[in-house]
Design a protein around this motif. Sequence first.
Motif, mmCIF file in Angstrom:
data_model
loop_
_atom_site.group_PDB
_atom_site.id
_atom_site.type_symbol
_atom_site.label_atom_id
_atom_site.label_comp_id
_atom_site.label_asym_id
_atom_site.label_seq_id
_atom_site.Cartn_x
_atom_site.Cartn_y
_atom_site.Cartn_z
ATOM 1 N N TYR A 191 0.859 -1.184 0.000
ATOM 2 C CA TYR A 191 0.000 0.000 0.000
ATOM 3 C C TYR A 191 0.895 1.233 0.000
ATOM 4 C CZ TYR A 191 -3.489 -3.401 1.301
ATOM 5 O OH TYR A 191 -4.319 -4.493 1.309
ATOM 6 N N GLU A 192 0.909 1.935 -1.113
ATOM 7 C CA GLU A 192 1.770 3.108 -1.237
ATOM 8 C C GLU A 192 1.296 4.263 -0.366
ATOM 9 O OE1 GLU A 192 3.936 5.704 -4.736
ATOM 10 O OE2 GLU A 192 2.161 4.551 -5.234
ATOM 11 N N LYS A 193 -0.012 4.409 -0.219
ATOM 12 C CA LYS A 193 -0.562 5.559 0.502
ATOM 13 C C LYS A 193 -1.245 5.174 1.815
ATOM 14 C CE LYS A 193 -1.210 8.253 -3.654
ATOM 15 N NZ LYS A 193 0.029 8.897 -3.742
ATOM 16 N N GLY A 194 -0.960 3.990 2.341
ATOM 17 C CA GLY A 194 -1.557 3.582 3.605
ATOM 18 C C GLY A 194 -2.513 2.418 3.445
ATOM 19 N N PHE A 195 -2.633 1.619 4.454
ATOM 20 C CA PHE A 195 -3.442 0.402 4.453
ATOM 21 C C PHE A 195 -4.926 0.740 4.443
ATOM 22 C CE2 PHE A 195 -5.108 -3.245 7.147
ATOM 23 C CZ PHE A 195 -5.221 -4.102 6.075
ATOM 24 N N ASP A 196 -5.722 -0.008 3.676
ATOM 25 C CA ASP A 196 -7.152 0.274 3.532
ATOM 26 C C ASP A 196 -8.045 -0.551 4.473
ATOM 27 O OD1 ASP A 196 -7.081 -2.258 2.423
ATOM 28 O OD2 ASP A 196 -7.606 -1.601 0.403
ATOM 29 N N PHE A 197 -7.452 -1.364 5.327
ATOM 30 C CA PHE A 197 -8.155 -2.148 6.340
ATOM 31 C C PHE A 197 -9.133 -3.166 5.749
ATOM 32 C CE2 PHE A 197 -6.624 1.618 8.439
ATOM 33 C CZ PHE A 197 -5.956 1.059 9.501
ATOM 34 N N LYS A 198 -8.855 -3.658 4.569
ATOM 35 C CA LYS A 198 -9.622 -4.760 3.969
ATOM 36 C C LYS A 198 -8.886 -6.054 4.299
ATOM 37 C CE LYS A 198 -11.608 -1.931 0.346
ATOM 38 N NZ LYS A 198 -11.695 -1.650 -1.084
ATOM 39 N N TYR A 199 -9.129 -6.548 5.498
ATOM 40 C CA TYR A 199 -8.401 -7.708 6.010
ATOM 41 C C TYR A 199 -8.643 -8.980 5.196
ATOM 42 C CZ TYR A 199 -7.681 -4.825 10.150
ATOM 43 O OH TYR A 199 -7.327 -3.813 10.998
ATOM 44 N N ASP A 200 -9.830 -9.107 4.596
ATOM 45 C CA ASP A 200 -10.172 -10.330 3.879
ATOM 46 C C ASP A 200 -9.344 -10.547 2.622
ATOM 47 O OD1 ASP A 200 -12.068 -10.888 5.800
ATOM 48 O OD2 ASP A 200 -13.727 -10.041 4.645
ATOM 49 N N VAL A 201 -8.762 -9.510 2.059
ATOM 50 C CA VAL A 201 -8.002 -9.653 0.819
ATOM 51 C C VAL A 201 -6.494 -9.747 1.053
ATOM 52 C CG1 VAL A 201 -9.773 -8.504 -0.551
ATOM 53 C CG2 VAL A 201 -7.900 -7.170 0.393
ATOM 54 N N LEU A 202 -6.074 -9.766 2.302
ATOM 55 C CA LEU A 202 -4.641 -9.828 2.599
ATOM 56 C C LEU A 202 -4.072 -11.214 2.299
ATOM 57 C CD1 LEU A 202 -4.378 -7.955 6.023
ATOM 58 C CD2 LEU A 202 -3.632 -7.155 3.769
ATOM 59 N N PRO A 203 -2.842 -11.263 1.789
ATOM 60 C CA PRO A 203 -2.156 -12.552 1.670
ATOM 61 C C PRO A 203 -2.007 -13.139 3.066
ATOM 62 C CG PRO A 203 -0.931 -10.798 0.565
ATOM 63 C CD PRO A 203 -2.032 -10.144 1.327
ATOM 64 N N GLU A 205 -7.353 -17.658 15.979
ATOM 65 C CA GLU A 205 -6.800 -16.329 16.187
ATOM 66 C C GLU A 205 -6.083 -15.894 14.916
ATOM 67 O OE1 GLU A 205 -6.022 -17.014 20.943
ATOM 68 O OE2 GLU A 205 -4.312 -16.978 19.615
ATOM 69 N N GLU A 206 -5.771 -14.613 14.844
ATOM 70 C CA GLU A 206 -5.006 -14.135 13.693
ATOM 71 C C GLU A 206 -4.147 -12.952 14.091
ATOM 72 O OE1 GLU A 206 -7.984 -11.226 11.233
ATOM 73 O OE2 GLU A 206 -8.221 -13.369 10.914
ATOM 74 N N GLY A 207 -3.045 -12.832 13.380
ATOM 75 C CA GLY A 207 -2.154 -11.688 13.544
ATOM 76 C C GLY A 207 -2.065 -10.943 12.218
ATOM 77 N N ILE A 208 -2.193 -9.645 12.275
ATOM 78 C CA ILE A 208 -2.005 -8.788 11.108
ATOM 79 C C ILE A 208 -0.667 -8.090 11.320
ATOM 80 C CG2 ILE A 208 -2.936 -6.933 9.678
ATOM 81 C CD1 ILE A 208 -4.842 -9.338 9.911
ATOM 82 N N VAL A 224 1.612 -5.352 4.196
ATOM 83 C CA VAL A 224 0.713 -5.942 5.191
ATOM 84 C C VAL A 224 0.412 -7.395 4.823
ATOM 85 C CG1 VAL A 224 -1.489 -5.681 6.424
ATOM 86 C CG2 VAL A 224 -0.362 -3.658 5.442
ATOM 87 N N PHE A 225 0.387 -8.262 5.836
ATOM 88 C CA PHE A 225 -0.001 -9.662 5.634
ATOM 89 C C PHE A 225 -0.644 -10.187 6.896
ATOM 90 C CE2 PHE A 225 4.258 -9.740 7.321
ATOM 91 C CZ PHE A 225 4.285 -10.803 8.200
ATOM 92 N N LYS A 226 -1.237 -11.395 6.780
ATOM 93 C CA LYS A 226 -1.967 -11.979 7.889
ATOM 94 C C LYS A 226 -1.474 -13.400 8.160
ATOM 95 C CE LYS A 226 -6.351 -12.334 6.902
ATOM 96 N NZ LYS A 226 -7.811 -12.379 6.751
ATOM 97 N N VAL A 227 -1.464 -13.779 9.446
ATOM 98 C CA VAL A 227 -1.173 -15.155 9.840
ATOM 99 C C VAL A 227 -2.369 -15.666 10.630
ATOM 100 C CG1 VAL A 227 0.330 -16.684 11.184
ATOM 101 C CG2 VAL A 227 1.325 -14.763 9.916
ATOM 102 N N ILE A 228 -2.921 -16.783 10.184
ATOM 103 C CA ILE A 228 -4.047 -17.435 10.876
ATOM 104 C C ILE A 228 -3.456 -18.475 11.824
ATOM 105 C CG2 ILE A 228 -6.131 -18.824 10.588
ATOM 106 C CD1 ILE A 228 -6.350 -16.064 9.319
ATOM 107 N N LEU A 229 -3.941 -18.472 13.066
ATOM 108 C CA LEU A 229 -3.520 -19.440 14.076
ATOM 109 C C LEU A 229 -4.747 -20.219 14.494
ATOM 110 C CD1 LEU A 229 -1.910 -16.471 14.697
ATOM 111 C CD2 LEU A 229 -0.542 -18.140 15.913
ATOM 112 N N PRO A 230 -5.036 -21.355 13.804
ATOM 113 C CA PRO A 230 -6.269 -22.086 14.075
ATOM 114 C C PRO A 230 -6.262 -22.738 15.452
ATOM 115 C CG PRO A 230 -4.976 -23.163 12.344
ATOM 116 C CD PRO A 230 -4.239 -21.942 12.763
#
Length: 152
Positions: free
Chosen positions: A50-62, A129-132, A143-149
């Motif tokens: 994100y060049e201009k800042g994160f858009d908080f669309k967590y569902d589309v994160l790798p 749980e998840e970590g962003i 930005v990326f996400k880690v899922i901790l099932p």
Amino acid sequence: MKKETFLISTILVIVLLFTGCSYLKMEQKAVDLPIVSIKDTDDEISPAFYEKGFDFKYDVLPQLVLTDSNSELQISFADNFGNSIQLAEDYYTYRGDTGVCKRLSYHLKKDENGRISLPITRRGSDRDEEGIYYLKNKQGTFVFKVILPLKV
């Protein structure tokens, strides 16, 4: 005379289009994305940029999924990051139906291979749980996400 004017106008338009397209290509900056993986797995991702800042669309994160109760997050960097890296974490855990976000910031140094490592583990026992994770440099935010099932 009309043919000459038309020919000259056409040539000018082509030259202007070519010059404009070349200028746009020169203005684009190459972004070297970090490579993120979990130790001892073959899974790896590149963070969203994100060049201009994160858009908080967590569902589309790798995202990566932790397949053990704990492991190590590994991030490999190109030269567009310095030797000292600040990694921000928003960690979402749950107690019953109540979600809690704990924010942490880690100051980490790259090893000789241009990589950092961060131990990761589940922190609760009620739900997945998840970590962003956020990395910043002069180019923008990664930005990326880690899922901790719950069950692994």
